[in-house]
Design an enzyme around this catalytic site. Structure first.
Site, PDB file in Angstrom:
ATOM      1  N   GLU A 111       0.842  -1.200   0.000  1.00 22.86           N
ATOM      2  CA  GLU A 111       0.000   0.000   0.000  1.00 22.86           C
ATOM      3  C   GLU A 111       0.883   1.257   0.000  1.00 22.86           C
ATOM      4  OE1 GLU A 111      -3.454   0.823   2.880  1.00 22.86           O
ATOM      5  OE2 GLU A 111      -1.981   2.357   3.401  1.00 22.86           O
ATOM      6  N   LYS A 153       2.054  14.872  -0.869  1.00 23.62           N
ATOM      7  CA  LYS A 153       1.391  16.174  -1.047  1.00 23.62           C
ATOM      8  C   LYS A 153       2.108  17.081  -2.040  1.00 23.62           C
ATOM      9  CE  LYS A 153      -1.325  16.479   3.128  1.00 23.62           C
ATOM     10  NZ  LYS A 153      -1.050  15.158   3.691  1.00 23.62           N
ATOM     11  N   THR A 175      -4.036   4.821  -1.374  1.00 28.51           N
ATOM     12  CA  THR A 175      -5.055   5.275  -0.423  1.00 28.51           C
ATOM     13  C   THR A 175      -5.824   6.468  -0.989  1.00 28.51           C
ATOM     14  OG1 THR A 175      -3.563   6.782   0.688  1.00 28.51           O
ATOM     15  CG2 THR A 175      -3.684   4.550   1.566  1.00 28.51           C
ATOM     16  N   TRP A 176      -6.983   6.692  -0.416  1.00 27.51           N
ATOM     17  CA  TRP A 176      -7.847   7.796  -0.851  1.00 27.51           C
ATOM     18  C   TRP A 176      -7.721   8.940   0.134  1.00 27.51           C
ATOM     19  CZ3 TRP A 176     -10.118   8.551  -5.329  1.00 27.51           C
ATOM     20  CH2 TRP A 176     -11.070   9.569  -5.433  1.00 27.51           C
ATOM     21  N   GLY A 212     -14.487   5.740   4.987  1.00 30.08           N
ATOM     22  CA  GLY A 212     -13.523   6.825   5.103  1.00 30.08           C
ATOM     23  C   GLY A 212     -13.413   7.353   6.518  1.00 30.08           C
ATOM     24  N   ASP A 213     -12.255   7.936   6.791  1.00 29.52           N
ATOM     25  CA  ASP A 213     -12.051   8.638   8.060  1.00 29.52           C
ATOM     26  C   ASP A 213     -12.781   9.965   7.988  1.00 29.52           C
ATOM     27  OD1 ASP A 213     -10.398   6.828   9.397  1.00 29.52           O
ATOM     28  OD2 ASP A 213      -8.652   7.478   8.247  1.00 29.52           O
ATOM     29  N   ALA A 268     -19.844   1.920   4.146  1.00 25.44           N
ATOM     30  CA  ALA A 268     -19.092   1.314   3.042  1.00 25.44           C
ATOM     31  C   ALA A 268     -19.971   0.355   2.244  1.00 25.44           C
ATOM     32  CB  ALA A 268     -17.881   0.577   3.605  1.00 25.44           C
TER      33      ALA A 268
HETATM   34  P1  FAD Z   1     -17.968   0.892   7.523  1.00 22.14           P
HETATM   35  O1  FAD Z   1     -17.799  -0.562   7.378  1.00 22.14           O
HETATM   36  O2  FAD Z   1     -19.081   1.548   6.795  1.00 22.14           O
HETATM   37  O3  FAD Z   1     -18.092   1.207   9.075  1.00 22.14           O
HETATM   38  C1  FAD Z   1     -18.132   2.542   9.560  1.00 22.14           C
HETATM   39  C2  FAD Z   1     -18.689   2.566  10.971  1.00 22.14           C
HETATM   40  O4  FAD Z   1     -20.075   2.257  10.930  1.00 22.14           O
HETATM   41  C3  FAD Z   1     -18.039   1.550  11.896  1.00 22.14           C
HETATM   42  O5  FAD Z   1     -17.987   2.103  13.187  1.00 22.14           O
HETATM   43  C4  FAD Z   1     -19.008   0.369  11.831  1.00 22.14           C
HETATM   44  O6  FAD Z   1     -18.961  -0.416  12.998  1.00 22.14           O
HETATM   45  C5  FAD Z   1     -20.341   1.083  11.678  1.00 22.14           C
HETATM   46  N1  FAD Z   1     -21.326   0.320  10.899  1.00 22.14           N
HETATM   47  C6  FAD Z   1     -21.115  -0.381   9.758  1.00 22.14           C
HETATM   48  N2  FAD Z   1     -22.260  -0.928   9.312  1.00 22.14           N
HETATM   49  C7  FAD Z   1     -23.229  -0.547  10.182  1.00 22.14           C
HETATM   50  C8  FAD Z   1     -24.631  -0.789  10.268  1.00 22.14           C
HETATM   51  N3  FAD Z   1     -25.270  -1.554   9.397  1.00 22.14           N
HETATM   52  N4  FAD Z   1     -25.321  -0.237  11.314  1.00 22.14           N
HETATM   53  C9  FAD Z   1     -24.703   0.546  12.247  1.00 22.14           C
HETATM   54  N5  FAD Z   1     -23.364   0.796  12.211  1.00 22.14           N
HETATM   55  C10 FAD Z   1     -22.628   0.265  11.203  1.00 22.14           C
HETATM   56  N6  FAD Z   1      -9.558   5.801   5.291  1.00 22.14           N
HETATM   57  C11 FAD Z   1      -9.394   6.781   4.358  1.00 22.14           C
HETATM   58  O7  FAD Z   1      -9.877   7.896   4.554  1.00 22.14           O
HETATM   59  N7  FAD Z   1      -8.703   6.541   3.202  1.00 22.14           N
HETATM   60  C12 FAD Z   1      -8.171   5.314   2.918  1.00 22.14           C
HETATM   61  O8  FAD Z   1      -7.574   5.118   1.870  1.00 22.14           O
HETATM   62  C13 FAD Z   1      -8.327   4.266   3.877  1.00 22.14           C
HETATM   63  N8  FAD Z   1      -7.832   3.019   3.660  1.00 22.14           N
HETATM   64  C14 FAD Z   1      -8.066   2.019   4.569  1.00 22.14           C
HETATM   65  C15 FAD Z   1      -7.601   0.718   4.301  1.00 22.14           C
HETATM   66  C16 FAD Z   1      -7.830  -0.305   5.209  1.00 22.14           C
HETATM   67  C17 FAD Z   1      -7.344  -1.693   4.893  1.00 22.14           C
HETATM   68  C18 FAD Z   1      -8.509  -0.043   6.432  1.00 22.14           C
HETATM   69  C19 FAD Z   1      -8.720  -1.150   7.423  1.00 22.14           C
HETATM   70  C20 FAD Z   1      -8.967   1.232   6.704  1.00 22.14           C
HETATM   71  C21 FAD Z   1      -8.762   2.275   5.785  1.00 22.14           C
HETATM   72  N9  FAD Z   1      -9.235   3.564   6.009  1.00 22.14           N
HETATM   73  C22 FAD Z   1      -9.048   4.564   5.082  1.00 22.14           C
HETATM   74  C23 FAD Z   1      -9.897   3.899   7.285  1.00 22.14           C
HETATM   75  C24 FAD Z   1     -11.421   3.708   7.219  1.00 22.14           C
HETATM   76  O9  FAD Z   1     -11.961   4.555   6.239  1.00 22.14           O
HETATM   77  C25 FAD Z   1     -11.971   4.029   8.598  1.00 22.14           C
HETATM   78  O10 FAD Z   1     -11.589   3.048   9.521  1.00 22.14           O
HETATM   79  C26 FAD Z   1     -13.459   4.294   8.672  1.00 22.14           C
HETATM   80  O11 FAD Z   1     -13.715   4.852   9.949  1.00 22.14           O
HETATM   81  C27 FAD Z   1     -14.346   3.069   8.511  1.00 22.14           C
HETATM   82  O12 FAD Z   1     -14.401   2.677   7.208  1.00 22.14           O
HETATM   83  P2  FAD Z   1     -15.157   1.307   6.772  1.00 22.14           P
HETATM   84  O13 FAD Z   1     -15.031   1.212   5.326  1.00 22.14           O
HETATM   85  O14 FAD Z   1     -14.684   0.198   7.597  1.00 22.14           O
HETATM   86  O15 FAD Z   1     -16.668   1.706   7.157  1.00 22.14           O
END
Ligand code: FAD
Length: 319
Positions: A22, A27, A54-55, A115-116, A134
């Site tokens: 990865e 910047k 990464t995004w 996303g964060d 997501a």
């Molecule tokens: P989701 O799976 O949508 O979860 C988000 C939150 O909602 C979690 O707290 C989850 O428990 C909760 N949730 C999910 N589904 C439900 C539901 N049905 N009901 C209620 N709550 C729910 N961030 C970036 O900005 N850019 C990147 O490039 C990036 N790359 C990453 C790569 C990896 C391998 C990992 C592990 C993380 C990465 N992240 C990145 C961080 C990630 O975007 C954050 O951890 C973010 O907070 C959660 O993203 P997610 O896709 O897991 O979200």
């Protein structure tokens, strides 16, 4: 080529484990050029199965940098590239633009994330007309592009910092993402192999059968090691603390010992039978990832390289 097709080629128990890298988007223009040179060198030394970019969770210009880098990596450097894509500050029109650019550059893999929160903001809120989770993005990509993209999602062996209390619930949410159309999982970094293996058992017991790819964070300095573990709220085994704390002022020794610790952890993961691929968070650095792979015996042999050169020149693909 899709990541899942690549993984399938190496699925038999006797197959040599594979790996990927990865990178994040620098910047400055000079930083971007340096990164291209590094990606090129790392490819030549190690033949990763794929790289991912990464995004920048900000939308607008920041996100444009990610799509530019993906397009260059895939279509100019010739690396199999996976684009991260998040919902942060992204109205559907911008998600469409990003997917279309990826499609046009020949990219066939997306890591779909919520996303964060954007910089300077603690809480995550959806933009108007955008996606909440997501899984919504996964569903949208599947509806719009059918099977063109392989879609990955994030997994959290030690829970998600926003939502850490009920681990069963988190496995359920992960299953929802896979049911929405994801076909592989890349995990958050971790240092405790036992926790990861237990989580894999729970994920499989919940009926999730897509490949799980562990995210491996090299240890480069003591301060970065501690900061990242705290940020991700992950367990640090006593052995890691004891050995690294004792040499914390010497970066080179930290890297040496950190590499040995990670090599043992990775070997345990590979022996568990749950994984045959390691995803290394390079942090855009070259030395530590290559040291890990070298000590695990995963760098290609001269024969691997010459066979691949005959098979794939002039266009680059991994072994
Ligand atoms: P989701 O799976 O949508 O979860 C988000 C939150 O909602 C979690 O707290 C989850 O428990 C909760 N949730 C999910 N589904 C439900 C539901 N049905 N009901 C209620 N709550 C729910 N961030 C970036 O900005 N850019 C990147 O490039 C990036 N790359 C990453 C790569 C990896 C391998 C990992 C592990 C993380 C990465 N992240 C990145 C961080 C990630 O975007 C954050 O951890 C973010 O907070 C959660 O993203 P997610 O896709 O897991 O979200």
């Amino acid at each position: 080529m899709k990541i899942t097709d690549k993984l399938e080629k190496h699925q038999e128990k006797s197959a040599k484990p594979t790996f990927s890298f990865e990178y994040f988007v620098p910047k400055t223009t000079q930083g971007v050029q340096n990164l291209y040179d590094r990606m090129d060198r790392m490819y030549e030394t190690s033949f990763p199965q794929f790289v991912d970019i990464t995004w920048n969770a900000g939308g607008g210009m920041l996100s444009q940098l990610s799509t530019d880098l993906v397009a260059t990596s895939q279509s100019v450097l010739g690396l199999e590239t996976c684009m991260h894509l998040t919902c942060t500050n992204m109205p559907v029109s911008e998600i469409d633009d990003a997917l279309q650019r990826a499609y046009e550059s020949g990219c066939e893999n997306i890591l779909a994330l919520r996303g964060d929160p954007p910089l300077n903001s603690k809480e995550w809120t959806p933009v108007e007309g955008g996606f909440r989770y997501a899984k919504d993005l996964v569903k949208y990509i599947r509806e719009k592009y059918g099977d063109h993209f392989g879609i990955g999602v994030a997994g959290y062996p030690e829970g998600h910092p926003e939502d850490n209390d009920d681990r069963d619930k988190l496995v359920e949410y992960l299953k929802e993402k896979v049911d929405a159309g994801a076909d592989f999982i890349i995990t958050q970094m971790f240092y405790n192999a036992d926790i990861f293996i237990k989580w894999c058992e729970a994920v499989r017991a919940a009926g999730v059968s897509v490949p799980i790819i562990p995210g491996i964070m090299p240890i480069t300095t003591y301060a970065a090691f501690l900061r990242r573990a705290q940020w991700c709220e992950i367990n640090v085994p006593d052995e890691f603390m004891k050995k690294l704390d004792a040499v914390k002022d010497n970066d080179q020794t930290v890297r040496e010992i950190g590499t040995d610790l990670l090599v043992s952890m990775c070997q345990k993961l590979l022996d568990s039978g749950f994984v045959n691929h390691l995803h290394i968070y390079t942090m855009n650095l070259e030395k530590a990832p290559i040291m890990i792979l070298e000590r695990l015996g995963l760098l290609p042999t001269d024969k691997d390289v010459s066979d691949a050169a005959v098979a794939v020149l002039p266009w680059r693909k991994s072994l």
